[in-house]
Design a protein around this motif. Structure first.
Motif, PDB file in Angstrom:
ATOM      1  N   THR A 287       0.826  -1.207   0.000  1.00 52.67           N
ATOM      2  CA  THR A 287       0.000   0.000   0.000  1.00 52.67           C
ATOM      3  C   THR A 287       0.861   1.258   0.000  1.00 52.67           C
ATOM      4  O   THR A 287       2.056   1.215   0.290  1.00 52.67           O
TER       5      THR A 287
ATOM      6  N   HIS B 299       0.314   4.748   1.898  1.00 55.97           N
ATOM      7  CA  HIS B 299      -0.587   5.255   2.931  1.00 55.97           C
ATOM      8  C   HIS B 299      -1.280   6.561   2.536  1.00 55.97           C
ATOM      9  O   HIS B 299      -2.262   6.946   3.172  1.00 55.97           O
TER      10      HIS B 299
ATOM     11  N   GLY C  82      -2.995  -5.910   8.824  1.00 52.23           N
ATOM     12  CA  GLY C  82      -2.304  -4.694   8.416  1.00 52.23           C
ATOM     13  C   GLY C  82      -1.205  -4.371   9.404  1.00 52.23           C
ATOM     14  O   GLY C  82      -0.967  -5.120  10.357  1.00 52.23           O
TER      15      GLY C  82
ATOM     16  N   ASP D   4      -5.558   1.074   3.658  1.00 52.16           N
ATOM     17  CA  ASP D   4      -5.427   0.233   4.843  1.00 52.16           C
ATOM     18  C   ASP D   4      -6.766   0.109   5.569  1.00 52.16           C
ATOM     19  O   ASP D   4      -7.166  -0.979   5.997  1.00 52.16           O
TER      20      ASP D   4
END
Length: 294
Positions: free
Chosen positions: A39, A41, A66, A152
């Motif tokens: 990912t 963020h 996560g 997330d």
């Protein structure tokens, strides 16, 4: 700059081509595969629609892990822990870490971008300004980021809605300690000045990082994170290891048990995936088969 990139994505080519964000993990005793998703963020949530195989991976897994439990981050008790971590406990003040000219320059940026006069919180740590200015400057100059729509959070919310388990590889306390106590106040002050004195270059690199992420090019992201300036702005010995490598090794120890428990969708910062010390290679060394999902 590498420390800034590490904060943006809380990372060489030992796994051949790494131009993917979603990876399948199988073998080594797993009865069903798990998946690892890199990912960003600060990425727009819309990126999820361009990631091949992601919906199927989410459907086929029974739990989502996560870096943090996103549902806990905004709880009052956790916010109090963060507030405590970002305040200087000694007699030192923020202002005492800088020359008058430096302090005025920093406060100007803070007022213009954070709507915050440092005099209101004279004991705040420099890392607080660095972390928040990164986000604000990203939103201003790169765009597309909505704090209410994070990848997330999306993965974990979707899992909860479908009755799946949601777990975390780290605690908020650990991350607060890493961000606010991982380096000395003097080093935090130096890093803040480096960021602001090279603001145009940093904004350009933020844009390039986002472009590489949108292209799902982990190799390009990794190379960008490795660029050095040849001065005090470069990471000191141990800083990259604390931000990236040590955490990768810790996660690589935890994940076998987690994946054996149930097929798992794992979402962590993309720069934790590639490289010799990257999470993908660490799992490969343990005997897992790592395949890009296409």
């Amino acid at each position: 700059m590498k420390k800034i990139l590490g904060l943006l994505l809380l990372i060489c080519a030992t796994l051949s081509v790494q131009a993917q964000l979603l990876w399948k993990v199988s073998g080594n005793g797993l009865t069903q595969p798990s998946y690892i998703m890199g990912t960003h963020h600060l990425s727009p949530l819309s990126i999820k629609d361009s990631i091949a195989g992601m919906k199927q991976a989410l459907n086929d897994t029974k739990q989502v892990y996560g870096e943090l439990l996103m549902s806990e981050v905004q709880k009052p008790a956790i916010m109090q822990l963060m507030q405590k971590a970002m305040i200087i406990a000694s007699d030192t003040t923020f202002k005492s870490l800088f020359t008058p000219e430096e302090y005025d320059m920093i406060n100007k940026y803070s007022k213009e971008n954070l709507m915050f006069d440092i005099a209101m919180m004279p004991k705040v740590k420099p890392a607080f300004l660095s972390n928040n200015l990164i986000v604000i400057l990203y939103m201003k100059h790169v765009g597309g980021f909505n704090p209410q729509e994070q990848l997330d959070t999306y993965f974990q919310t979707l899992a909860t809605g479908n009755g799946k388990k949601v777990g975390a590889l780290e605690t908020p306390e650990f991350q607060f300690n890493l961000l606010y106590n991982g380096s000395s106040l003097t080093r935090q002050a130096q890093s803040l000045l480096c960021m602001l004195n090279n603001i145009d270059k940093n904004i350009d690199q933020m844009k390039r990082l986002t472009a590489y992420y949108n292209a799902q090019d982990l190799d390009a992201m990794y190379k960008l994170s490795e660029e050095l300036q040849g001065d005090e702005c470069d990471p000191l010995p141990g800083e990259k290891e604390a931000m990236i490598n040590h955490r990768n090794k810790d996660w690589a120890k935890k994940l076998p048990t987690i994946m054996k428990e149930a097929p798992t969708f794992i979402a962590v910062g993309a720069l934790h995936l590639p490289g010799k010390e990257g999470l993908l290679n660490l799992l490969k060394q343990q005997g897992y088969k790592i395949e890009a999902v296409k």
